[in-house]
Design a protein around this motif. Structure first.
Motif, PDB file in Angstrom:
ATOM      1  N   ALA A 120       0.860  -1.127   0.008  1.00  0.00           N
ATOM      2  CA  ALA A 120       0.066  -0.173   0.072  1.00  0.00           C
ATOM      3  C   ALA A 120       0.714   1.207  -0.028  1.00  0.00           C
ATOM      4  O   ALA A 120       0.554   2.325  -0.835  1.00  0.00           O
ATOM      5  CB  ALA A 120      -0.947  -0.073   1.223  1.00  0.00           C
ATOM      6  N   ALA A 121       1.708   1.306   0.694  1.00  0.00           N
ATOM      7  CA  ALA A 121       2.945   2.544   0.992  1.00  0.00           C
ATOM      8  C   ALA A 121       3.634   2.631  -0.354  1.00  0.00           C
ATOM      9  O   ALA A 121       3.787   3.716  -0.869  1.00  0.00           O
ATOM     10  CB  ALA A 121       3.817   2.201   1.939  1.00  0.00           C
ATOM     11  N   ASP A 122       3.886   1.470  -1.206  1.00  0.00           N
ATOM     12  CA  ASP A 122       4.604   1.638  -2.095  1.00  0.00           C
ATOM     13  C   ASP A 122       3.770   2.305  -3.373  1.00  0.00           C
ATOM     14  O   ASP A 122       3.862   3.088  -4.128  1.00  0.00           O
ATOM     15  CB  ASP A 122       5.274   0.303  -2.684  1.00  0.00           C
ATOM     16  CG  ASP A 122       5.985   0.565  -4.104  1.00  0.00           C
ATOM     17  OD1 ASP A 122       6.805   1.444  -4.039  1.00  0.00           O
ATOM     18  OD2 ASP A 122       6.287  -0.583  -4.554  1.00  0.00           O
ATOM     19  N   ALA A 123       2.460   1.616  -3.254  1.00  0.00           N
ATOM     20  CA  ALA A 123       1.481   2.129  -4.461  1.00  0.00           C
ATOM     21  C   ALA A 123       1.319   3.682  -4.101  1.00  0.00           C
ATOM     22  O   ALA A 123       1.022   4.500  -5.107  1.00  0.00           O
ATOM     23  CB  ALA A 123       0.106   1.377  -4.219  1.00  0.00           C
ATOM     24  N   MET A 124       1.186   4.075  -2.898  1.00  0.00           N
ATOM     25  CA  MET A 124       0.863   5.453  -2.449  1.00  0.00           C
ATOM     26  C   MET A 124       2.135   6.350  -2.918  1.00  0.00           C
ATOM     27  O   MET A 124       1.656   7.383  -3.618  1.00  0.00           O
ATOM     28  CB  MET A 124       0.523   5.530  -1.078  1.00  0.00           C
ATOM     29  CG  MET A 124       0.209   6.918  -0.651  1.00  0.00           C
ATOM     30  SD  MET A 124      -0.304   7.106   1.164  1.00  0.00           S
ATOM     31  CE  MET A 124      -1.415   5.964   1.258  1.00  0.00           C
ATOM     32  N   ARG A 125       3.198   5.772  -2.824  1.00  0.00           N
ATOM     33  CA  ARG A 125       4.266   6.625  -3.145  1.00  0.00           C
ATOM     34  C   ARG A 125       4.363   6.833  -4.780  1.00  0.00           C
ATOM     35  O   ARG A 125       4.501   8.003  -5.298  1.00  0.00           O
ATOM     36  CB  ARG A 125       5.401   5.709  -2.774  1.00  0.00           C
ATOM     37  CG  ARG A 125       6.939   6.589  -3.130  1.00  0.00           C
ATOM     38  CD  ARG A 125       7.412   6.038  -4.301  1.00  0.00           C
ATOM     39  NE  ARG A 125       8.025   4.922  -4.475  1.00  0.00           N
ATOM     40  CZ  ARG A 125       8.894   4.437  -3.996  1.00  0.00           C
ATOM     41  NH1 ARG A 125       9.879   4.833  -3.514  1.00  0.00           N
ATOM     42  NH2 ARG A 125       9.147   2.869  -4.280  1.00  0.00           N
ATOM     43  N   ASP A 126       3.884   5.876  -5.547  1.00  0.00           N
ATOM     44  CA  ASP A 126       3.856   5.762  -6.944  1.00  0.00           C
ATOM     45  C   ASP A 126       2.974   6.797  -7.311  1.00  0.00           C
ATOM     46  O   ASP A 126       3.040   7.516  -8.386  1.00  0.00           O
ATOM     47  CB  ASP A 126       3.915   4.288  -7.403  1.00  0.00           C
ATOM     48  CG  ASP A 126       4.994   3.472  -7.245  1.00  0.00           C
ATOM     49  OD1 ASP A 126       5.969   4.185  -7.011  1.00  0.00           O
ATOM     50  OD2 ASP A 126       4.903   2.415  -7.627  1.00  0.00           O
ATOM     51  N   GLU A 127       1.905   6.960  -6.779  1.00  0.00           N
ATOM     52  CA  GLU A 127       0.639   7.554  -7.019  1.00  0.00           C
ATOM     53  C   GLU A 127       0.622   9.156  -6.892  1.00  0.00           C
ATOM     54  O   GLU A 127       0.654  10.040  -7.567  1.00  0.00           O
ATOM     55  CB  GLU A 127      -0.622   7.117  -6.438  1.00  0.00           C
ATOM     56  CG  GLU A 127      -1.966   7.990  -6.614  1.00  0.00           C
ATOM     57  CD  GLU A 127      -2.328   7.988  -8.082  1.00  0.00           C
ATOM     58  OE1 GLU A 127      -3.235   9.084  -8.614  1.00  0.00           O
ATOM     59  OE2 GLU A 127      -1.700   6.934  -8.837  1.00  0.00           O
ATOM     60  N   ILE A 128       1.560   9.438  -5.664  1.00  0.00           N
ATOM     61  CA  ILE A 128       2.032  10.760  -5.354  1.00  0.00           C
ATOM     62  C   ILE A 128       3.002  11.308  -6.427  1.00  0.00           C
ATOM     63  O   ILE A 128       2.781  12.455  -6.900  1.00  0.00           O
ATOM     64  CB  ILE A 128       2.396  11.001  -4.078  1.00  0.00           C
ATOM     65  CG1 ILE A 128       1.287  10.504  -2.948  1.00  0.00           C
ATOM     66  CG2 ILE A 128       3.198  12.273  -3.787  1.00  0.00           C
ATOM     67  CD1 ILE A 128       1.958  10.649  -1.598  1.00  0.00           C
ATOM     68  N   VAL A 129       3.658  10.458  -6.902  1.00  0.00           N
ATOM     69  CA  VAL A 129       4.980  11.131  -7.880  1.00  0.00           C
ATOM     70  C   VAL A 129       4.211  11.178  -9.062  1.00  0.00           C
ATOM     71  O   VAL A 129       4.612  12.149  -9.805  1.00  0.00           O
ATOM     72  CB  VAL A 129       6.121   9.991  -7.835  1.00  0.00           C
ATOM     73  CG1 VAL A 129       7.052  10.359  -9.058  1.00  0.00           C
ATOM     74  CG2 VAL A 129       6.831   9.930  -6.523  1.00  0.00           C
TER      75      VAL A 129
END
Length: 233
Positions: A120-129
């Motif tokens: 979830a944290a990795d997916a959120m990071r990718d979405e923010i970027v």
């Protein structure tokens, strides 16, 4: 950033050594409980390899790596909780008969929760970027317009054209920088005005410069009004 990553690897190596020394030097009974606790604690330690690579090595760009810190923090929390839990059950096994299923179930649940959190944290990071990159693209055109007019203002030598160019530069500066499909047609018109303005400045045609600045300001005013209306919806 490379130095920070190297520090993470060094700390992880220290954790591996210290944990193994404590686990085998302390007088814990080498039972099934010990085996389960040791196994899942080592899994938590080795999981930090994935965490470090995902958080700081696989991301593209500085922002991506910066937003990897929540992944790293989650990894540290998981590691700390699992090691504390493991040592707790090892210690209790000295004086109590701990059923092996208890540390096993808790460790599996903790591992599952951590894995979900990492994804979830990795997916959120990718979405923010991705969203930040999209936003950057959406404001790039207006920034180009602003830079173009500032350049023309510095290149202009015609005294009568100085004020119109400065006014246009100021209008662009305070305009909403975010582009959209709704504004594309007006921005194309504005781009055309600026191309003509560039030619006029190269000829030092003060009258033509003033006329084009007025036209560009009118187009810009229409764009800003449409921008407000589209946001109001």
């Amino acid at each position: 950033m490379k130095k920070n990553v190297m520090r993470w690897w060094i700390v992880l190596g220290i954790v591996v050594v210290v944990y193994n020394v404590l686990a085998f030097a302390l007088p814990f009974p080498k039972t099934a409980v010990f085996a389960v606790c040791y196994l899942f604690s080592m899994i938590a330690i080795l999981a930090q390899i994935y965490v470090i690579r995902t958080a700081f090595c696989l991301g593209e760009g500085v922002k991506s790596k910066f937003y990897g810190f929540p992944i790293a923090r989650l990894g540290v929390i998981y590691l700390a909780v699992q090691i504390i839990l493991g040592f707790l059950f090892m210690a209790l096994d000295l004086v109590l008969s701990i059923p092996v299923w208890l540390p096993l179930v808790l460790s599996v649940v903790l591992l599952g929760a951590a894995a979900v959190g990492f994804v979830a944290a990795d997916a959120m990071r990718d979405e923010i970027v991705r969203q930040e990159a999209k936003q950057e693209n959406r404001i790039s055109r207006m920034r180009e317009f602003q830079a173009s007019v500032r350049t023309l203002t510095s290149l202009n030598k015609a005294p009568g054209a100085a004020r119109p160019l400065e006014d246009l530069a100021e209008s662009l500066r305070f305009s909403d920088p975010v582009s959209s499909e709704v504004l594309a047609a007006l921005e194309d018109q504005l781009a055309g005005c600026l191309r003509e303005l560039q030619a006029a400045v190269s000829r030092q045609d003060a009258e033509r410069i003033a006329l084009l600045c007025q036209k560009a300001n009118q187009v810009l005013a229409e764009r800003n009004q449409l921008c407000k209306l589209s946001k109001g919806k």
